[in-house]
Scaffold this motif. Structure first.
Motif, PDB file in Angstrom:
ATOM      1  N   TYR A   1      -1.652   6.864  -7.356  1.00 46.57           N
ATOM      2  CA  TYR A   1      -2.508   6.974  -6.181  1.00 46.57           C
ATOM      3  C   TYR A   1      -2.597   8.425  -5.723  1.00 46.57           C
ATOM      4  O   TYR A   1      -3.692   8.965  -5.534  1.00 46.57           O
ATOM      5  CB  TYR A   1      -1.956   6.089  -5.056  1.00 46.57           C
ATOM      6  CG  TYR A   1      -2.643   6.261  -3.727  1.00 46.57           C
ATOM      7  CD1 TYR A   1      -3.915   5.747  -3.508  1.00 46.57           C
ATOM      8  CD2 TYR A   1      -2.026   6.934  -2.685  1.00 46.57           C
ATOM      9  CE1 TYR A   1      -4.550   5.893  -2.290  1.00 46.57           C
ATOM     10  CE2 TYR A   1      -2.650   7.086  -1.461  1.00 46.57           C
ATOM     11  CZ  TYR A   1      -3.904   6.571  -1.267  1.00 46.57           C
ATOM     12  OH  TYR A   1      -4.538   6.718  -0.054  1.00 46.57           O
TER      13      TYR A   1
ATOM     14  N   TRP B   1     -10.928  10.150  -3.538  1.00 42.62           N
ATOM     15  CA  TRP B   1     -10.712   9.835  -4.940  1.00 42.62           C
ATOM     16  C   TRP B   1     -11.344  10.922  -5.801  1.00 42.62           C
ATOM     17  O   TRP B   1     -12.459  11.356  -5.538  1.00 42.62           O
ATOM     18  CB  TRP B   1     -11.316   8.482  -5.285  1.00 42.62           C
ATOM     19  CG  TRP B   1     -10.615   7.333  -4.645  1.00 42.62           C
ATOM     20  CD1 TRP B   1     -11.059   6.603  -3.579  1.00 42.62           C
ATOM     21  CD2 TRP B   1      -9.348   6.794  -5.014  1.00 42.62           C
ATOM     22  NE1 TRP B   1     -10.137   5.638  -3.266  1.00 42.62           N
ATOM     23  CE2 TRP B   1      -9.071   5.724  -4.134  1.00 42.62           C
ATOM     24  CE3 TRP B   1      -8.418   7.100  -5.995  1.00 42.62           C
ATOM     25  CZ2 TRP B   1      -7.915   4.970  -4.211  1.00 42.62           C
ATOM     26  CZ3 TRP B   1      -7.258   6.352  -6.077  1.00 42.62           C
ATOM     27  CH2 TRP B   1      -7.011   5.301  -5.184  1.00 42.62           C
TER      28      TRP B   1
ATOM     29  N   PHE C   1      -6.867   2.004  -9.740  1.00 45.00           N
ATOM     30  CA  PHE C   1      -5.845   1.809  -8.714  1.00 45.00           C
ATOM     31  C   PHE C   1      -5.945   0.400  -8.130  1.00 45.00           C
ATOM     32  O   PHE C   1      -4.935  -0.300  -7.980  1.00 45.00           O
ATOM     33  CB  PHE C   1      -5.997   2.856  -7.607  1.00 45.00           C
ATOM     34  CG  PHE C   1      -5.093   2.623  -6.436  1.00 45.00           C
ATOM     35  CD1 PHE C   1      -3.740   2.939  -6.506  1.00 45.00           C
ATOM     36  CD2 PHE C   1      -5.584   2.077  -5.265  1.00 45.00           C
ATOM     37  CE1 PHE C   1      -2.902   2.709  -5.423  1.00 45.00           C
ATOM     38  CE2 PHE C   1      -4.752   1.842  -4.183  1.00 45.00           C
ATOM     39  CZ  PHE C   1      -3.409   2.166  -4.272  1.00 45.00           C
ATOM     40  N   ILE C   2      -7.151  -0.028  -7.814  1.00 43.98           N
ATOM     41  CA  ILE C   2      -7.349  -1.359  -7.231  1.00 43.98           C
ATOM     42  C   ILE C   2      -6.960  -2.448  -8.224  1.00 43.98           C
ATOM     43  O   ILE C   2      -6.250  -3.397  -7.872  1.00 43.98           O
ATOM     44  CB  ILE C   2      -8.796  -1.522  -6.745  1.00 43.98           C
ATOM     45  CG1 ILE C   2      -9.046  -0.602  -5.557  1.00 43.98           C
ATOM     46  CG2 ILE C   2      -9.102  -2.968  -6.389  1.00 43.98           C
ATOM     47  CD1 ILE C   2     -10.505  -0.462  -5.161  1.00 43.98           C
TER      48      ILE C   2
ATOM     49  N   PHE D   1       0.850  -1.189   0.000  1.00 47.07           N
ATOM     50  CA  PHE D   1       0.000   0.000   0.000  1.00 47.07           C
ATOM     51  C   PHE D   1       0.888   1.241   0.000  1.00 47.07           C
ATOM     52  O   PHE D   1       1.987   1.225   0.536  1.00 47.07           O
ATOM     53  CB  PHE D   1      -0.944   0.021   1.213  1.00 47.07           C
ATOM     54  CG  PHE D   1      -0.242  -0.039   2.543  1.00 47.07           C
ATOM     55  CD1 PHE D   1       0.162   1.115   3.190  1.00 47.07           C
ATOM     56  CD2 PHE D   1       0.011  -1.255   3.151  1.00 47.07           C
ATOM     57  CE1 PHE D   1       0.809   1.056   4.420  1.00 47.07           C
ATOM     58  CE2 PHE D   1       0.652  -1.329   4.380  1.00 47.07           C
ATOM     59  CZ  PHE D   1       1.055  -0.163   5.017  1.00 47.07           C
TER      60      PHE D   1
ATOM     61  N   GLU E   1     -10.148   2.651   0.792  1.00 49.94           N
ATOM     62  CA  GLU E   1     -11.561   3.010   0.791  1.00 49.94           C
ATOM     63  C   GLU E   1     -12.276   2.324   1.946  1.00 49.94           C
ATOM     64  O   GLU E   1     -11.910   1.225   2.358  1.00 49.94           O
ATOM     65  CB  GLU E   1     -12.223   2.575  -0.519  1.00 49.94           C
ATOM     66  CG  GLU E   1     -11.696   3.309  -1.732  1.00 49.94           C
ATOM     67  CD  GLU E   1     -12.349   2.799  -2.983  1.00 49.94           C
ATOM     68  OE1 GLU E   1     -12.014   1.679  -3.408  1.00 49.94           O
ATOM     69  OE2 GLU E   1     -13.209   3.523  -3.502  1.00 49.94           O
TER      70      GLU E   1
ATOM     71  N   SER F   1      -7.220  -1.448  -0.694  1.00 53.32           N
ATOM     72  CA  SER F   1      -7.359  -0.022  -0.934  1.00 53.32           C
ATOM     73  C   SER F   1      -7.771   0.631   0.373  1.00 53.32           C
ATOM     74  O   SER F   1      -8.304  -0.025   1.266  1.00 53.32           O
ATOM     75  CB  SER F   1      -8.416   0.216  -2.005  1.00 53.32           C
ATOM     76  OG  SER F   1      -8.641   1.589  -2.170  1.00 53.32           O
TER      77      SER F   1
ATOM     78  N   ALA G   1     -10.292   5.183  -8.728  1.00 56.45           N
ATOM     79  CA  ALA G   1     -10.224   4.226  -7.616  1.00 56.45           C
ATOM     80  C   ALA G   1     -10.203   2.794  -8.148  1.00 56.45           C
ATOM     81  O   ALA G   1      -9.391   1.971  -7.707  1.00 56.45           O
ATOM     82  CB  ALA G   1     -11.398   4.426  -6.663  1.00 56.45           C
TER      83      ALA G   1
END
Length: 170
Positions: A50, A60, A69-70, A14, A96, A94, A66
């Motif tokens: 990111y 985001w 990115f994932i 991460f 989130e 993530s 988003a």
């Protein structure tokens, strides 16, 4: 190297403003990993994406960013897992709210023996340090005083003295 019967070591993936997305007990510098240069470039690009995908309030900019990115994170976790081999599990989540954690585990030997060895060495050093700390705690006994030392300022912190006051300084 870890024994075959040992549980795999977890590497977390991460971004967190540490110039790396790879974490064991703390951030793992890319220069210490022996991962392929192409994979390191992809991890760096992913981390930059990111920060670029977030607004000033760290939200985001769009759901599409988003999702991208994932998706890229899952793909990269697989590449890291393949380079490190079966001795390692790669976790990615993530940031989130309620985002799932994706776990990737290669079932085959490392594609990059140097990287596998580097991560094994780092993990063994962390385990040895944890054992050393556990031994020090046991030897210190119940009346020991724990302190932290800030080498740049020379400040010493104890449980009773959380932070130095201005009048405490020379």
């Amino acid at each position: 190297m870890l024994q075959e019967s040992a549980a795999p070591t977890t590497v977390r993936m991460f971004p967190d403003y540490a110039d790396t997305v790879l974490w064991l007990d703390g951030p793992v510098d890319y220069e210490d990993t022996d991962l392929s240069s192409g994979l390191i470039r992809e991890l760096e690009t992913w981390e930059r994406s990111y920060y670029e995908a977030l607004d000033a309030d760290f939200n985001w900019k769009s759901p599409e960013l988003a999702r991208a990115f994932i998706k890229t994170g899952i793909d990269l976790a697989g590449q890291v897992a393949n380079e490190l081999g079966a001795e390692f599990v790669i976790e990615f989540a993530s940031d989130e709210t309620a985002a799932p954690t994706y776990t990737v585990h290669s079932r085959r030997p490392a594609d990059n023996e140097g990287a596998s060895t580097a991560f094994s060495t780092i993990a063994e050093e962390l385990e040895a340090e944890q054992k050393r700390v556990t031994q020090l705690v046991a030897e210190a006994g119940p009346n020991a005083e724990w302190t932290a030392y800030a080498p740049l300022s020379g400040d010493v912190f104890t449980l009773e003295r959380k932070a130095p006051q201005a009048e405490d300084r020379d």
